[in-house]
Write a protein that holds these residues in place. Structure first.
Motif, PDB file in Angstrom:
ATOM      1  N   PRO A  42       0.780  -1.235   0.000  1.00  0.00           N
ATOM      2  CA  PRO A  42       0.000   0.000   0.000  1.00  0.00           C
ATOM      3  C   PRO A  42       0.812   1.286   0.000  1.00  0.00           C
ATOM      4  O   PRO A  42       0.265   2.343  -0.311  1.00  0.00           O
ATOM      5  N   ASP A  43       2.099   1.249   0.368  1.00  0.00           N
ATOM      6  CA  ASP A  43       2.855   2.497   0.374  1.00  0.00           C
ATOM      7  C   ASP A  43       3.271   2.865  -1.049  1.00  0.00           C
ATOM      8  O   ASP A  43       3.014   2.143  -1.995  1.00  0.00           O
ATOM      9  N   GLY A  44       3.916   4.007  -1.205  1.00  0.00           N
ATOM     10  CA  GLY A  44       4.334   4.441  -2.525  1.00  0.00           C
ATOM     11  C   GLY A  44       3.488   5.589  -3.025  1.00  0.00           C
ATOM     12  O   GLY A  44       2.537   6.026  -2.383  1.00  0.00           O
ATOM     13  N   ASP A  45       3.843   6.092  -4.226  1.00  0.00           N
ATOM     14  CA  ASP A  45       3.104   7.205  -4.812  1.00  0.00           C
ATOM     15  C   ASP A  45       2.596   6.796  -6.191  1.00  0.00           C
ATOM     16  O   ASP A  45       2.738   5.659  -6.604  1.00  0.00           O
ATOM     17  N   GLY A  46       1.987   7.756  -6.875  1.00  0.00           N
ATOM     18  CA  GLY A  46       1.441   7.461  -8.182  1.00  0.00           C
ATOM     19  C   GLY A  46       0.048   6.853  -8.091  1.00  0.00           C
ATOM     20  O   GLY A  46      -0.521   6.692  -7.009  1.00  0.00           O
ATOM     21  N   PRO A  47      -0.514   6.486  -9.235  1.00  0.00           N
ATOM     22  CA  PRO A  47      -1.871   5.920  -9.251  1.00  0.00           C
ATOM     23  C   PRO A  47      -1.881   4.525  -8.645  1.00  0.00           C
ATOM     24  O   PRO A  47      -0.858   3.831  -8.624  1.00  0.00           O
ATOM     25  N   PRO A  48      -3.025   4.075  -8.154  1.00  0.00           N
ATOM     26  CA  PRO A  48      -3.094   2.722  -7.600  1.00  0.00           C
ATOM     27  C   PRO A  48      -2.947   1.671  -8.697  1.00  0.00           C
ATOM     28  O   PRO A  48      -3.654   1.696  -9.695  1.00  0.00           O
ATOM     29  N   LEU A  49      -2.012   0.766  -8.500  1.00  0.00           N
ATOM     30  CA  LEU A  49      -1.819  -0.340  -9.436  1.00  0.00           C
ATOM     31  C   LEU A  49      -2.852  -1.434  -9.198  1.00  0.00           C
ATOM     32  O   LEU A  49      -3.321  -2.085 -10.131  1.00  0.00           O
ATOM     33  N   VAL A  50      -3.170  -1.631  -7.921  1.00  0.00           N
ATOM     34  CA  VAL A  50      -4.173  -2.631  -7.521  1.00  0.00           C
ATOM     35  C   VAL A  50      -5.108  -1.966  -6.521  1.00  0.00           C
ATOM     36  O   VAL A  50      -4.646  -1.355  -5.553  1.00  0.00           O
ATOM     37  N   SER A  51      -6.413  -2.076  -6.762  1.00  0.00           N
ATOM     38  CA  SER A  51      -7.416  -1.586  -5.818  1.00  0.00           C
ATOM     39  C   SER A  51      -8.069  -2.794  -5.156  1.00  0.00           C
ATOM     40  O   SER A  51      -8.639  -3.649  -5.838  1.00  0.00           O
ATOM     41  N   MET A  52      -7.934  -2.846  -3.837  1.00  0.00           N
ATOM     42  CA  MET A  52      -8.430  -3.984  -3.085  1.00  0.00           C
ATOM     43  C   MET A  52      -9.840  -3.706  -2.565  1.00  0.00           C
ATOM     44  O   MET A  52     -10.177  -2.586  -2.168  1.00  0.00           O
ATOM     45  N   GLY A  53     -10.672  -4.756  -2.531  1.00  0.00           N
ATOM     46  CA  GLY A  53     -11.963  -4.697  -1.874  1.00  0.00           C
ATOM     47  C   GLY A  53     -12.979  -3.800  -2.555  1.00  0.00           C
ATOM     48  O   GLY A  53     -12.848  -3.435  -3.726  1.00  0.00           O
ATOM     49  N   GLY A  54     -14.008  -3.439  -1.798  1.00  0.00           N
ATOM     50  CA  GLY A  54     -15.088  -2.636  -2.341  1.00  0.00           C
ATOM     51  C   GLY A  54     -16.000  -3.457  -3.240  1.00  0.00           C
ATOM     52  O   GLY A  54     -15.992  -4.692  -3.222  1.00  0.00           O
ATOM     53  N   HIS A  55     -16.793  -2.752  -4.046  1.00  0.00           N
ATOM     54  CA  HIS A  55     -17.713  -3.405  -4.985  1.00  0.00           C
ATOM     55  C   HIS A  55     -17.139  -3.320  -6.397  1.00  0.00           C
ATOM     56  O   HIS A  55     -16.510  -2.321  -6.768  1.00  0.00           O
ATOM     57  N   PRO A  56     -17.341  -4.348  -7.215  1.00  0.00           N
ATOM     58  CA  PRO A  56     -16.752  -4.360  -8.560  1.00  0.00           C
ATOM     59  C   PRO A  56     -17.521  -3.480  -9.541  1.00  0.00           C
ATOM     60  O   PRO A  56     -18.726  -3.253  -9.403  1.00  0.00           O
ATOM     61  N   SER A  57     -16.797  -2.999 -10.550  1.00  0.00           N
ATOM     62  CA  SER A  57     -17.404  -2.338 -11.703  1.00  0.00           C
ATOM     63  C   SER A  57     -17.454  -3.357 -12.838  1.00  0.00           C
ATOM     64  O   SER A  57     -16.407  -3.798 -13.325  1.00  0.00           O
ATOM     65  N   LEU A  58     -18.657  -3.730 -13.236  1.00  0.00           N
ATOM     66  CA  LEU A  58     -18.838  -4.818 -14.190  1.00  0.00           C
ATOM     67  C   LEU A  58     -19.530  -4.339 -15.455  1.00  0.00           C
ATOM     68  O   LEU A  58     -20.357  -3.414 -15.420  1.00  0.00           O
ATOM     69  N   PRO A  59     -19.225  -4.965 -16.588  1.00  0.00           N
ATOM     70  CA  PRO A  59     -19.919  -4.621 -17.833  1.00  0.00           C
ATOM     71  C   PRO A  59     -21.401  -4.992 -17.760  1.00  0.00           C
ATOM     72  O   PRO A  59     -21.800  -5.900 -17.017  1.00  0.00           O
ATOM     73  N   GLU A  60     -22.177  -4.292 -18.550  1.00  0.00           N
ATOM     74  CA  GLU A  60     -23.598  -4.602 -18.630  1.00  0.00           C
ATOM     75  C   GLU A  60     -23.788  -6.026 -19.143  1.00  0.00           C
ATOM     76  O   GLU A  60     -23.104  -6.466 -20.067  1.00  0.00           O
ATOM     77  N   GLY A  61     -24.708  -6.737 -18.534  1.00  0.00           N
ATOM     78  CA  GLY A  61     -24.987  -8.107 -18.957  1.00  0.00           C
ATOM     79  C   GLY A  61     -24.185  -9.157 -18.227  1.00  0.00           C
ATOM     80  O   GLY A  61     -24.520 -10.338 -18.297  1.00  0.00           O
ATOM     81  N   VAL A  62     -23.118  -8.766 -17.547  1.00  0.00           N
ATOM     82  CA  VAL A  62     -22.345  -9.722 -16.749  1.00  0.00           C
ATOM     83  C   VAL A  62     -23.056  -9.899 -15.408  1.00  0.00           C
ATOM     84  O   VAL A  62     -23.309  -8.924 -14.704  1.00  0.00           O
TER      85      VAL A  62
END
Length: 258
Positions: A42-62
């Motif tokens: 979790p340490d470091g800077d820049g954009p998140p390479l991996v986002s853990m947990g939460g709810h997924p963003s899924l394509p329509e129909g999946v």
């Protein structure tokens, strides 16, 4: 933050093993057993390479997955040939799992690739577990991953004795000694599996002996303390290399150990 490979570690290991009087042929066998891995913290800077947990963003129909979201990997931010794996070059690779010991075997809904530009919407997961606590992993480093010492011993020597198990432990100690101090990682791609009781690779190979040598670890999650269902649990997603190349994530094999 993406750290470079520890390129001279193998040379330092050879020198360290020799200084300890360890057999050169066994040190070379240890080196041959190493495989590349990418590790995230979790340490470091820049954009998140991996986002853990939460709810997924899924394509329509999946359909909503049967398991909660563990991790979403931003493939476009990863260097080419990360962990020596033929990963997608763009989009997000989503990993799902139940933190339960019966999460074992082929799991068609455990990994999903969402290509870049695909319209998505946040979806809640119908599961008794999760959602897991959100966390962003911004630091990544790649290095050669050592095999579990028991697995090394039992592969190196038939009917290994106590001295050979001890020698494998000394090789591991020499490898660790020359590696420097790495952060404690949360999520990994590739590498050797983390073994608690049983080696996930051996379990998958026993279940599919016809193509046993093609199985590789795709990802590993060290469950945090908040996942109370597992005590120091580890979840591993395995895949056949041919299926990874073909993007057949519906053939992923899940394994939970604690």
């Amino acid at each position: 933050m993406i750290d470079d490979w520890n390129t001279d570690r193998v040379g330092r290991f050879r020198a360290e093993a020799a200084s300890r009087g360890l057999p050169a042929e066994d040190a070379e066998e240890w080196i041959r057993s190493l495989v590349p891995g990418a590790f995230f913290a979790p340490d470091g800077d820049g954009p998140p390479l991996v986002s853990m947990g939460g709810h997924p963003s899924l394509p329509e129909g999946v359909p909503a997955p049967a398991y909660p979201l563990v991790a979403s990997v931003d493939c476009a931010l990863l260097p080419p040939d990360t962990a020596g794996l033929p990963l997608p070059a763009d989009g997000h690779l989503l990993f799902f799992a139940d933190p339960a010991l019966d999460f074992r075997g082929q799991r068609g809904e455990a990994v999903l690739h969402v290509p870049a530009g695909t319209p998505t919407a946040t979806r809640r997961t119908d599961s008794d577990f999760g959602p897991f606590e959100p966390q962003e992993l911004r630091r990544m480093w790649q290095h050669l991953s050592p095999v579990d010492t028991d697995a090394f011993t039992e592969t190196r020597w038939e009917d290994a004795d106590d001295e050979q198990y001890e020698l494998a432990g000394e090789l591991e100690d020499a490898w660790t000694h020359v590696g420097g101090s790495w952060p404690t990682w949360t999520f990994a791609l590739g590498g050797h599996p983390v073994v608690r009781n049983d080696d996930p690779l051996l379990v998958a190979r026993d279940d599919a002996p016809q193509d046993a040598d093609d199985w590789i670890p795709l990802a590993t999650w060290r469950c945090p303390q908040e996942v109370r269902e597992l005590d120091s649990g580890v979840i591993t997603w395995l895949i056949r290399r041919a299926d990874l190349t073909a993007r057949r994530f519906d053939r992923v094999y899940g394994y939970v150990d604690m």
